[in-house]
Design a protein around this motif. Structure first.
Motif, PDB file in Angstrom:
ATOM      1  N   ASN A 199       0.886  -1.176   0.096  1.00 22.02           N
ATOM      2  CA  ASN A 199      -0.076   0.076  -0.228  1.00 22.02           C
ATOM      3  C   ASN A 199       0.877   1.143  -0.041  1.00 22.02           C
ATOM      4  O   ASN A 199       2.139   1.033  -0.058  1.00 22.02           O
ATOM      5  CB  ASN A 199      -0.968   0.009   1.157  1.00 22.02           C
ATOM      6  CG  ASN A 199      -0.289  -0.108   2.546  1.00 22.02           C
ATOM      7  OD1 ASN A 199       0.768   0.468   2.802  1.00 22.02           O
ATOM      8  ND2 ASN A 199      -0.849  -1.024   3.409  1.00 22.02           N
ATOM      9  N   HIS A 200       0.341   2.379  -0.153  1.00 25.75           N
ATOM     10  CA  HIS A 200       1.102   3.523  -0.209  1.00 25.75           C
ATOM     11  C   HIS A 200       2.035   3.912   1.017  1.00 25.75           C
ATOM     12  O   HIS A 200       2.908   4.603   0.936  1.00 25.75           O
ATOM     13  CB  HIS A 200       0.115   4.876  -0.376  1.00 25.75           C
ATOM     14  CG  HIS A 200      -0.188   5.060  -1.743  1.00 25.75           C
ATOM     15  ND1 HIS A 200      -1.188   4.059  -2.472  1.00 25.75           N
ATOM     16  CD2 HIS A 200       0.288   5.822  -2.759  1.00 25.75           C
ATOM     17  CE1 HIS A 200      -1.288   4.358  -3.830  1.00 25.75           C
ATOM     18  NE2 HIS A 200      -0.184   5.306  -3.933  1.00 25.75           N
ATOM     19  N   LEU A 201       1.336   3.408   2.521  1.00 26.06           N
ATOM     20  CA  LEU A 201       1.986   3.734   3.517  1.00 26.06           C
ATOM     21  C   LEU A 201       3.409   2.745   3.280  1.00 26.06           C
ATOM     22  O   LEU A 201       4.329   3.601   3.654  1.00 26.06           O
ATOM     23  CB  LEU A 201       1.308   3.180   4.721  1.00 26.06           C
ATOM     24  CG  LEU A 201       1.468   3.853   6.061  1.00 26.06           C
ATOM     25  CD1 LEU A 201       1.487   5.377   5.617  1.00 26.06           C
ATOM     26  CD2 LEU A 201       0.707   3.212   7.127  1.00 26.06           C
ATOM     27  N   TYR A 233       1.326  13.196   0.477  1.00 30.46           N
ATOM     28  CA  TYR A 233       0.435  12.576  -0.790  1.00 30.46           C
ATOM     29  C   TYR A 233       0.151  10.918  -0.463  1.00 30.46           C
ATOM     30  O   TYR A 233      -0.847  10.568  -0.678  1.00 30.46           O
ATOM     31  CB  TYR A 233       1.428  12.581  -2.107  1.00 30.46           C
ATOM     32  CG  TYR A 233       0.858  11.522  -3.353  1.00 30.46           C
ATOM     33  CD1 TYR A 233       0.082  12.144  -4.220  1.00 30.46           C
ATOM     34  CD2 TYR A 233       1.373  10.276  -3.445  1.00 30.46           C
ATOM     35  CE1 TYR A 233      -0.542  11.511  -5.101  1.00 30.46           C
ATOM     36  CE2 TYR A 233       1.047   9.703  -4.522  1.00 30.46           C
ATOM     37  CZ  TYR A 233      -0.005  10.093  -5.386  1.00 30.46           C
ATOM     38  OH  TYR A 233      -0.598   9.513  -6.548  1.00 30.46           O
ATOM     39  N   CYS A 234       1.349  10.340   0.034  1.00 33.19           N
ATOM     40  CA  CYS A 234       0.797   8.629   0.587  1.00 33.19           C
ATOM     41  C   CYS A 234      -0.417   8.818   1.281  1.00 33.19           C
ATOM     42  O   CYS A 234      -1.292   7.773   1.401  1.00 33.19           O
ATOM     43  CB  CYS A 234       2.025   7.892   0.938  1.00 33.19           C
ATOM     44  SG  CYS A 234       3.270   7.777  -0.267  1.00 33.19           S
ATOM     45  N   LEU A 235      -0.255   9.516   2.343  1.00 33.72           N
ATOM     46  CA  LEU A 235      -1.396   9.430   3.439  1.00 33.72           C
ATOM     47  C   LEU A 235      -2.758   9.849   2.983  1.00 33.72           C
ATOM     48  O   LEU A 235      -3.948   9.303   3.365  1.00 33.72           O
ATOM     49  CB  LEU A 235      -1.121  10.252   4.721  1.00 33.72           C
ATOM     50  CG  LEU A 235       0.053   9.968   5.534  1.00 33.72           C
ATOM     51  CD1 LEU A 235       0.407  11.016   6.488  1.00 33.72           C
ATOM     52  CD2 LEU A 235      -0.112   8.638   6.242  1.00 33.72           C
ATOM     53  N   SER A 236      -2.601  10.574   1.750  1.00 29.62           N
ATOM     54  CA  SER A 236      -4.124  10.923   1.491  1.00 29.62           C
ATOM     55  C   SER A 236      -4.414  10.010   0.379  1.00 29.62           C
ATOM     56  O   SER A 236      -5.735  10.043  -0.105  1.00 29.62           O
ATOM     57  CB  SER A 236      -3.698  12.194   0.447  1.00 29.62           C
ATOM     58  OG  SER A 236      -3.084  12.048  -0.605  1.00 29.62           O
ATOM     59  N   ARG A 237      -3.761   8.898  -0.030  1.00 32.73           N
ATOM     60  CA  ARG A 237      -4.137   7.663  -0.937  1.00 32.73           C
ATOM     61  C   ARG A 237      -4.835   6.711  -0.259  1.00 32.73           C
ATOM     62  O   ARG A 237      -4.803   6.469   0.898  1.00 32.73           O
ATOM     63  CB  ARG A 237      -2.985   7.338  -1.811  1.00 32.73           C
ATOM     64  CG  ARG A 237      -2.131   8.089  -2.309  1.00 32.73           C
ATOM     65  CD  ARG A 237      -2.979   8.766  -3.691  1.00 32.73           C
ATOM     66  NE  ARG A 237      -3.288   7.644  -4.262  1.00 32.73           N
ATOM     67  CZ  ARG A 237      -3.273   7.790  -5.651  1.00 32.73           C
ATOM     68  NH1 ARG A 237      -2.994   8.853  -6.342  1.00 32.73           N
ATOM     69  NH2 ARG A 237      -3.642   6.795  -6.493  1.00 32.73           N
ATOM     70  N   ASN A 238      -5.866   5.908  -0.837  1.00 36.80           N
ATOM     71  CA  ASN A 238      -6.352   4.715  -0.526  1.00 36.80           C
ATOM     72  C   ASN A 238      -5.252   3.494  -0.093  1.00 36.80           C
ATOM     73  O   ASN A 238      -4.883   3.203  -1.017  1.00 36.80           O
ATOM     74  CB  ASN A 238      -7.476   4.261  -1.616  1.00 36.80           C
ATOM     75  CG  ASN A 238      -7.964   3.076  -0.848  1.00 36.80           C
ATOM     76  OD1 ASN A 238      -7.713   2.591   0.139  1.00 36.80           O
ATOM     77  ND2 ASN A 238      -9.047   2.605  -1.667  1.00 36.80           N
ATOM     78  N   THR A 239      -5.004   3.385   1.263  1.00 37.29           N
ATOM     79  CA  THR A 239      -3.924   2.718   1.474  1.00 37.29           C
ATOM     80  C   THR A 239      -4.229   1.305   1.347  1.00 37.29           C
ATOM     81  O   THR A 239      -3.221   0.342   1.622  1.00 37.29           O
ATOM     82  CB  THR A 239      -3.371   2.899   3.097  1.00 37.29           C
ATOM     83  OG1 THR A 239      -4.780   2.713   3.744  1.00 37.29           O
ATOM     84  CG2 THR A 239      -2.946   4.217   3.189  1.00 37.29           C
ATOM     85  N   SER A 240      -5.199   0.733   1.137  1.00 38.48           N
ATOM     86  CA  SER A 240      -5.485  -0.766   0.757  1.00 38.48           C
ATOM     87  C   SER A 240      -5.077  -1.099  -0.424  1.00 38.48           C
ATOM     88  O   SER A 240      -5.081  -2.327  -0.712  1.00 38.48           O
ATOM     89  CB  SER A 240      -6.752  -0.982   1.049  1.00 38.48           C
ATOM     90  OG  SER A 240      -7.809  -0.499   0.184  1.00 38.48           O
ATOM     91  N   LEU A 241      -4.651  -0.311  -1.450  1.00 42.42           N
ATOM     92  CA  LEU A 241      -4.405  -0.724  -2.771  1.00 42.42           C
ATOM     93  C   LEU A 241      -2.652  -1.023  -3.053  1.00 42.42           C
ATOM     94  O   LEU A 241      -2.024  -0.150  -2.235  1.00 42.42           O
ATOM     95  CB  LEU A 241      -4.941   0.519  -3.725  1.00 42.42           C
ATOM     96  CG  LEU A 241      -6.323   0.560  -3.910  1.00 42.42           C
ATOM     97  CD1 LEU A 241      -6.745   1.535  -5.078  1.00 42.42           C
ATOM     98  CD2 LEU A 241      -7.148  -0.695  -4.600  1.00 42.42           C
ATOM     99  N   PRO A 242      -2.287  -1.795  -3.623  1.00 50.03           N
ATOM    100  CA  PRO A 242      -1.052  -2.194  -3.789  1.00 50.03           C
ATOM    101  C   PRO A 242      -0.395  -1.088  -4.700  1.00 50.03           C
ATOM    102  O   PRO A 242      -1.251  -0.657  -5.550  1.00 50.03           O
ATOM    103  CB  PRO A 242      -0.790  -3.509  -4.373  1.00 50.03           C
ATOM    104  CG  PRO A 242      -2.130  -3.773  -4.814  1.00 50.03           C
ATOM    105  CD  PRO A 242      -3.312  -3.072  -4.003  1.00 50.03           C
ATOM    106  N   VAL A 243       1.057  -0.737  -4.300  1.00 53.83           N
ATOM    107  CA  VAL A 243       1.448   0.072  -5.500  1.00 53.83           C
ATOM    108  C   VAL A 243       2.535  -0.737  -6.293  1.00 53.83           C
ATOM    109  O   VAL A 243       3.100  -1.495  -6.082  1.00 53.83           O
ATOM    110  CB  VAL A 243       2.327   1.158  -4.764  1.00 53.83           C
ATOM    111  CG1 VAL A 243       3.205   2.203  -5.624  1.00 53.83           C
ATOM    112  CG2 VAL A 243       1.500   1.936  -3.735  1.00 53.83           C
TER     113      VAL A 243
END
Ligand SMILES: C[S@@+](CC[C@H](N)C(=O)[O-])C[C@H]1O[C@@H](n2cnc3c(N)ncnc32)[C@H](O)[C@@H]1O
Length: 262
Positions: A199-201, A233-243
């Motif tokens: 995820n983004h985190l 930026y990363c905190l504002s993204r949907n963190t359940s999706l893989p990058v």
């Protein structure tokens, strides 16, 4: 930043596996991508050139049941590789693209992952590749390119690092031309879309380890400023999706010289 970034001048080896580790799913993806390019039974000896901490050495040995020589110029990376991996099929040796410490006609395949841009004397390296490879041997290059670099989002937060990457990353057509002019065919070029982080985190955490050499080359201030923007930026993204990110894989084969060489 010179092509030959010296990993021994940093402590990247201590953070490398955390910052650049690939999830099992991604390692499997690469194993399949690599196996798919070559007749498995013909590959008995592989050089993992610029093997670093050995991220791909074991994968290559398992994929082909082959002997692997991990060649690496950095003592620090080499000692981490030796600590990480113990297999009777794998030998780690100090050396470089310009000086592979193995006799002629040794290898069926030379594999380079994220290394080609670090080789300063590419002409000399390709001369060495032709010598150390067996007839019709292969060179596989796993790399980011100028084209793929534009699709990643981390460099947008670090303009200085982006500039370095764009200068040194190979251009697809230039890389292919360089090998063609020096006795190799391009047998395949593919893009492998790999999962870099879950995820983004996790993406942010990996980038923050600063193991990418272009991030080490910029000032601490520029790194910290970019990191703060990346975090936001990363905190504002949907963190359940893989990058995911696309990495190029080039497969070159040594041309056959009936009269014995070049
Ligand atoms: C980004 S790391 C990649 C390591 C490994 N191949 C991987 O994918 O995990 C680049 C590696 O290339 C090595 N390197 C630098 N200059 C080199 C050269 N001239 N020949 C071979 N390897 C080199 C560095 O020491 C470093 O370990």
């Amino acid at each position: 930043m010179p092509a030959s970034f010296d990993y021994d001048e940093t402590n990247a080896h201590e953070r490398y596996d955390k910052g650049r580790s690939l999830p099992p799913e991604t390692l499997r993806l690469w194993q399949e991508a690599i196996i798919g390019q070559l007749p498995r039974e013909e590959v008995k000896t592989i050089i993992d050139l610029g093997c670093g901490t050995g991220r791909f050495s074991l994968l290559l040995s398992d994929a082909f049941s082959a002997k692997v020589y991990g060649i690496e110029p950095s003592e620090k990376m080499l000692s981490t590789a030796r600590q990480n991996i113990s297999s009777s099929l794998i030998t780690f040796l100090k050396g470089s693209g310009e000086g592979i410490p193995l006799p002629a006609n040794t290898a069926d395949m030379i594999f380079l992952s994220m290394v080609f841009h670090h080789i300063e004397d590419k002409e000399k390296a390709l001369f060495g590749f032709r010598k150390v490879l067996k007839d019709k041997g292969h060179v596989l290059i796993r790399t980011s390119t100028r084209q793929s670099m534009k699709t990643y989002f981390w460099p947008q937060f670090f303009p200085g690092a982006m500039e370095i990457e764009m200068k040194r990353a190979p251009d697809r057509a230039e890389l292919t031309g360089f090998f063609k002019d020096r006795g190799f065919y391009l047998t395949r070029h593919l893009l492998v879309k790999q999962r870099f982080a879950k995820n983004h985190l996790e993406y942010f955490e990996k980038i923050s380890t600063r193991t990418l050499s272009s991030l080490q080359a910029i000032s601490d201030q520029e790194f910290q400023d970019g990191l703060a923007r990346l975090k936001e930026y990363c905190l504002s993204r949907n963190t359940s999706l893989p990058v995911r990110e696309e990495i190029d894989l080039f497969v070159f084969q040594l041309r056959y010289y009936p009269s014995g060489g070049d």
